[in-house]
Design an enzyme around this catalytic site. Structure first.
Site, PDB file in Angstrom:
ATOM      1  N   ASN A   1     -69.983  11.440   2.308  1.00  0.00           N
ATOM      2  CA  ASN A   1     -71.291  11.763   1.732  1.00  0.00           C
ATOM      3  C   ASN A   1     -71.642  10.708   0.683  1.00  0.00           C
ATOM      4  OD1 ASN A   1     -73.423  12.782   0.241  1.00  0.00           O
ATOM      5  ND2 ASN A   1     -72.603  14.862   0.109  1.00  0.00           N
TER       6      ASN A   1
ATOM      7  N   CYS B   1     -79.112  13.966  -3.402  1.00  0.00           N
ATOM      8  CA  CYS B   1     -78.968  13.524  -2.011  1.00  0.00           C
ATOM      9  C   CYS B   1     -80.290  13.549  -1.244  1.00  0.00           C
ATOM     10  CB  CYS B   1     -77.934  14.388  -1.300  1.00  0.00           C
ATOM     11  SG  CYS B   1     -76.337  14.373  -2.116  1.00  0.00           S
TER      12      CYS B   1
ATOM     13  N   HIS C   1     -79.129  14.239   6.176  1.00  0.00           N
ATOM     14  CA  HIS C   1     -78.192  13.884   5.113  1.00  0.00           C
ATOM     15  C   HIS C   1     -76.768  14.088   5.621  1.00  0.00           C
ATOM     16  CE1 HIS C   1     -76.095  13.458   1.468  1.00  0.00           C
ATOM     17  NE2 HIS C   1     -75.933  14.740   1.224  1.00  0.00           N
TER      18      HIS C   1
END
Ligand code: COA
Length: 311
Positions: free
Chosen positions: A263, A109, A233
């Site tokens: 996500n 990520c 993020h």
């Protein structure tokens, strides 16, 4: 001397939307629980990295007015390449008609920020134009019977064109970190599904985000008060809240899209960045703090002076 700056941007989300209510019909969960614990209401699924990347990449190039033969390098940050090999970047390169080198980068990520910092190093040399894409299709590696993970993830892509046309530096400070001792708290084996120790990931994510952001801000020679907007993020709104509290930056100065994306790993920061730009939340000269964390545990932060070409 000219400096690298972002001159084009675009995103792509696959068509199919999965809501929390849809998930409640698949596993023992509820819209109320998912919303309260993560801030996520829905996510897009059934995408492929190459398809989403090609759509976002093509649109970003069109916006920058950059032709295929002008791109010097394609960097694709992803942890869910369509195939073990070739790199999805090669497939996207062909799809877009590029003739340059192309490579996948996997920093989970944190991938987009790792890619941005990498691209800017090339721009300090003699590279003029780079297409940087962050894309992930996590719906393909989620265990749809595990309520502890399947409610969190989604698919998407975001692309930026970087060109060496800025009068002043755009990347003011950055930080790249990795702590491989925590590799076993969030992983996916070849052919497997996502395994996650949620509480431990949460705890470490807050620390990693705070540390990386603090380092990047210090190296930029600015303070948290100088940051106009944080593009974090998009894993869990509670992680963002806890990190920003430690950094002393109010939530009003944050770009959040996770409510409708979930996500999306390497795509989450460019998705949030483009959303903030589209909603006029970023003006020329603003300092943008991008900060990501993820499996590895990796983390990465960059302070960018927003310097779009005059329109
Ligand atoms: N629906 C309903 N209940 C759920 C659930 C779901 N989808 N998932 C877990 N639960 C249950 C648990 O089984 C547990 O029940 P128990 O108390 O009877 O054992 C209870 O809810 C609390 O679970 P817990 O794990 O303590 O919740 P939490 O507040 O830590 O939230 C996460 C769970 C996963 C949302 C949170 O830990 C998190 O976001 N972690 C980081 C994940 C992340 O960001 N990963 C990607 C990093 S890039």
């Amino acid at each position: 001397m000219s400096y690298g700056r972002i001159t084009g941007w675009a995103t792509n989300l696959p068509e199919r939307v999965l809501t929390n209510d849809d998930l409640a019909e698949m596993v023992d969960t509820s819209d109320e629980w998912i919303t309260a614990r993560s801030g996520i209401k829905s996510r897009h699924i059934d995408g492929t990295v190459t398809e989403m990347s090609a759509i976002a990449g093509r649109a970003a190039m069109a916006m920058a007015g950059v032709d295929a033969d002008q791109v010097d390098l394609l960097l694709l940050a992803t942890t869910t390449a369509d195939q073990q090999f070739p790199a999805s970047a090669s497939v996207v390169q062909h799809e877009l008609g590029l003739t340059c080198g192309a490579v996948d980068m996997n920093a989970a990520c944190s991938g987009f920020v790792y890619g941005l910092v990498t691209a800017m190093q090339f721009m300090n040399g003699s590279v003029d134009r780079i297409l940087l894409i962050g894309a992930d299709a996590l719906s393909g590696i989620v265990d749809w019977t595990d309520r502890g993970t399947c409610v969190l993830f989604g698919d998407g892509a975001g692309a930026v064109v970087l060109e060496r046309t800025g009068d002043e530096p755009s990347l003011l400070g950055w930080d790249l970190m990795s702590d491989g001792s925590a590799a076993d708290i969030l992983y996916c084996d070849h052919g497997g599904t996502i395994v996650m120790h949620g509480k431990e990931v949460f705890r470490r994510a807050v620390m990693a985000m705070t540390d990386s952001a603090t380092n990047a801000i210090a190296r930029a020679g600015v303070t948290a008060d100088d940051i106009s907007i944080v593009v974090p993020h998009q894993a869990n709104v509670r992680i963002i809240e806890a990190s920003l509290k430690r950094l002393g930056i109010p939530m009003e100065r944050t770009a959040i899209v996770l409510g409708h994306t979930g996500n999306t790993s390497a795509a989450s920061i460019p998705l949030a960045l483009v959303d903030a730009i589209d909603n006029d939340r970023i003006a020329p000269g603003d300092l943008v703090l991008m900060v990501g964390f993820g499996a590895g545990m990796s983390s990465a932060a960059a302070v960018l002076r927003w310097d779009p070409p005059a329109s």
